[in-house]
Enzyme design. Structure first.
Site, mmCIF file in Angstrom:
data_model
loop_
_atom_site.group_PDB
_atom_site.id
_atom_site.type_symbol
_atom_site.label_atom_id
_atom_site.label_comp_id
_atom_site.label_asym_id
_atom_site.label_seq_id
_atom_site.Cartn_x
_atom_site.Cartn_y
_atom_site.Cartn_z
ATOM 1 N N ASP A 23 44.163 -11.629 24.131
ATOM 2 C CA ASP A 23 44.583 -11.010 22.819
ATOM 3 C C ASP A 23 45.794 -11.798 22.153
ATOM 4 O O ASP A 23 46.840 -11.104 22.431
ATOM 5 C CB ASP A 23 44.299 -9.524 22.793
ATOM 6 N N LYS A 84 51.840 -16.096 14.420
ATOM 7 C CA LYS A 84 50.262 -16.272 13.999
ATOM 8 C C LYS A 84 50.086 -16.455 12.647
ATOM 9 O O LYS A 84 49.163 -17.285 12.320
ATOM 10 C CB LYS A 84 49.711 -14.944 14.872
ATOM 11 N N GLU A 183 38.114 -11.705 16.902
ATOM 12 C CA GLU A 183 38.727 -10.281 17.397
ATOM 13 C C GLU A 183 37.887 -9.034 17.393
ATOM 14 O O GLU A 183 37.657 -8.153 18.210
ATOM 15 C CB GLU A 183 40.049 -10.197 16.788
ATOM 16 N N ASP A 205 39.310 -3.797 11.611
ATOM 17 C CA ASP A 205 40.417 -4.436 12.607
ATOM 18 C C ASP A 205 41.757 -4.664 11.645
ATOM 19 O O ASP A 205 41.836 -5.831 10.975
ATOM 20 C CB ASP A 205 40.205 -5.528 13.349
#
Length: 508
Positions: A23, A84, A183, A205
């Protein structure tokens, strides 16, 4: 080489084992492995499985994780946070999205976006690879064995370019066999395998840098994605930014031209945000100012962003062709879901109490780890019976080609089931035209400028005819692994051309 290109033979299974799930998060990253039919999420030296996604470049060393976070104040320009969020974007896009970001950006000889550090230009891909490499070293230290095979999770709303940058970073970190998995889908796998529940599940999420929603139907070991949506520029970092500006205004200490103070204030804002998840009031000290921030003040600041997530939530439910009442469980994932306002808003939206059913921090890595061990049928023996399933995913973005006038003709619609094959017929717009450019685009907008380019190729040798007479067949094909191939041919001749986009979706 990815799994879709070459399967690992039984002979080489031992050589490639263990298969890990990663992850890679905006704020924290985790890695897991299946050991004795149990998921092991690896911890660091401080027994914390959450690795801060922070890289600090000093003169003669690179520091990753918690230690990098600790030395931020002494090396604030060389300490990289939230990389990211920057992947797959141009320097201009980064400056437009994050005008206060303190880093100095430039391009290298390969036109990769880099950050200037004391060690020179470091590409965003290279920075990402350092985080992945550190995660792999955790497993290697524990098992005394190299790892070269992984499933890495990405936001469902990451486009093709962003996914490719993750893949490039993974290869640079030493991984040879890579798959990417959305994800929220990973979180659903963790939920479904743990609770053995069936029904329609919604994954909400909300992470540090991205927001994703997926709706899945779980039935008899089949995980079917019904719809997915999100915003790759919405996350907890935006809450920190709003709170830092609020503290700046209250303290009357402005940081616009002082990058050191700006970073210090962002760190303070993040700590204050965490305190307000458990307290009604947080005491704040910034330079020579002392004050307090109440939870209600913070909630007022972030309310528009939380509401934005709810608008996307409604849209995703509509695209799934279901009613809100049909959703049997809501799974909250990501660090931002600890914020009380988000729980409250979700409970009001669904008219029921929403609580954590899986660990919000570890759900994605657990799901990725389970999926990494289900790549091939002969690996089923490593998994317990309840952890075996089939995953059916969808396309996250619409796909099409450029038409005259810089407009987009959609060929595969968003949320189409994979695998899928769609063919459409086109023609020329000029007399005696012998060449046609096929420009592949990804996105929901009707104009080329607002979509992502995935590549171009040319169909040459078209017979000279009046405009509108040639019959050009364009076929989009996405296989079960999420790889896109686009074919073009003139119906009346044997001329043809094609392009493969191997980083489109890259799902299991």
């Amino acid at each position: 080489m990815s799994f879709s290109q070459k399967k690992i033979s039984k002979k080489n299974l031992e050589e490639n084992f263990p298969f890990v799930g990663i992850d890679f998060g905006t704020t924290y990253s985790l890695i897991g492995c299946l050991l004795n039919k149990k998921i092991q999420i690896f911890s660091g030296k401080k027994e914390n499985s959450l690795l801060p996604s922070i890289v600090s470049y000093k003169k003669n060393e690179i520091i990753i994780g918690e230690k990098a976070n600790e030395i931020t104040n002494e090396n604030f320009l060389g300490t990289i946070f939230s990389v990211k969020r920057l992947l797959g974007k141009s320097i201009q896009e980064i400056r437009n999205l994050y005008p206060t970001i303190p880093y100095i950006f430039s391009y290298d000889e390969n036109q990769e976006v880099c950050i200037e550090t004391i060690q020179g230009k470091i590409s965003l891909v290279k920075i990402t690879s350092e985080i992945l490499k550190t995660l792999l070293e955790k497993v290697k230290f524990f098992l005394q064995k190299e790892v070269n095979t992984a499933v890495i999770t990405v936001p469902s709303y990451f486009d093709g370019i962003q996914r490719k940058k993750i893949k490039d970073a993974a290869i640079l970190s030493g991984l040879k066999n890579i798959r990417l998995l959305n994800e929220p889908t990973a979180a659903a796998i963790a939920y479904g395998c743990h609770f053995q529940n069936e029904g329609i599940v919604l994954i909400y999420d909300f992470g540090g840098g991205t927001f994703d929603i997926s709706i899945l139907k779980i039935s008899k070991g089949i995980f079917e994605v019904l719809s997915t949506s999100g915003d790759s520029q919405l996350g907890g970092d935006d809450f920190d930014e709003l709170l830092s500006k609020y503290i700046e205004k209250k303290s009357n200490i402005f940081t616009e031209k002082n990058f050191f103070l700006k970073r210090k204030l962002l760190i303070l804002a993040k700590k204050t945000k965490l305190k307000l998840s458990n307290k009604d009031v947080a005491l704040v000290e910034f330079e020579n100012w002392k004050g307090s921030i109440t939870r209600s003040e913070f909630e007022h600041l972030i309310d528009p962003l939380v509401n934005k997530s709810l608008i996307l939530l409604k849209y995703t439910i509509k695209e799934a062709l279901i009613q809100k009442k049909e959703i049997t469980n809501v799974i909250m994932v990501g660090g931002s879901t600890y914020i009380p306002l988000i729980k409250k808003k979700l409970s009001l939206f669904f008219k029921r109490k929403i609580e954590f059913s899986v660990d919000p921090d570890k759900a994605v890595s657990i799901g990725a780890t389970i999926q990494s061990n289900l790549l091939f049928n002969y690996q089923q023996k490593f998994l317990s019976k309840e952890n075996k399933f089939i995953l059916l995913d969808v396309v996250s973005f619409s796909l099409g080609i450029e038409l005259m006038g810089k407009r987009v003709e959609k060929i595969i619609e968003k949320n189409s089931k994979i695998p899928i094959s769609v063919t459409k017929e086109f023609t020329t717009f000029k007399n005696n035209q012998t060449v046609i450019m096929i420009h592949i685009l990804q996105g929901e907008d009707s104009f080329v400028k607002n979509c992502r380019s995935l590549g171009k190729f040319f169909l040459r040798g078209i017979k000279k005819q009046d405009a509108g007479k040639p019959r050009i067949i364009v076929k989009f094909n996405i296989n079960e692994s999420g790889f896109l191939e686009v074919y073009a041919n003139e119906k009346q001749t044997t001329i043809k051309a094609s392009l493969k986009v191997d980083f489109l979706h890259t799902i299991i």
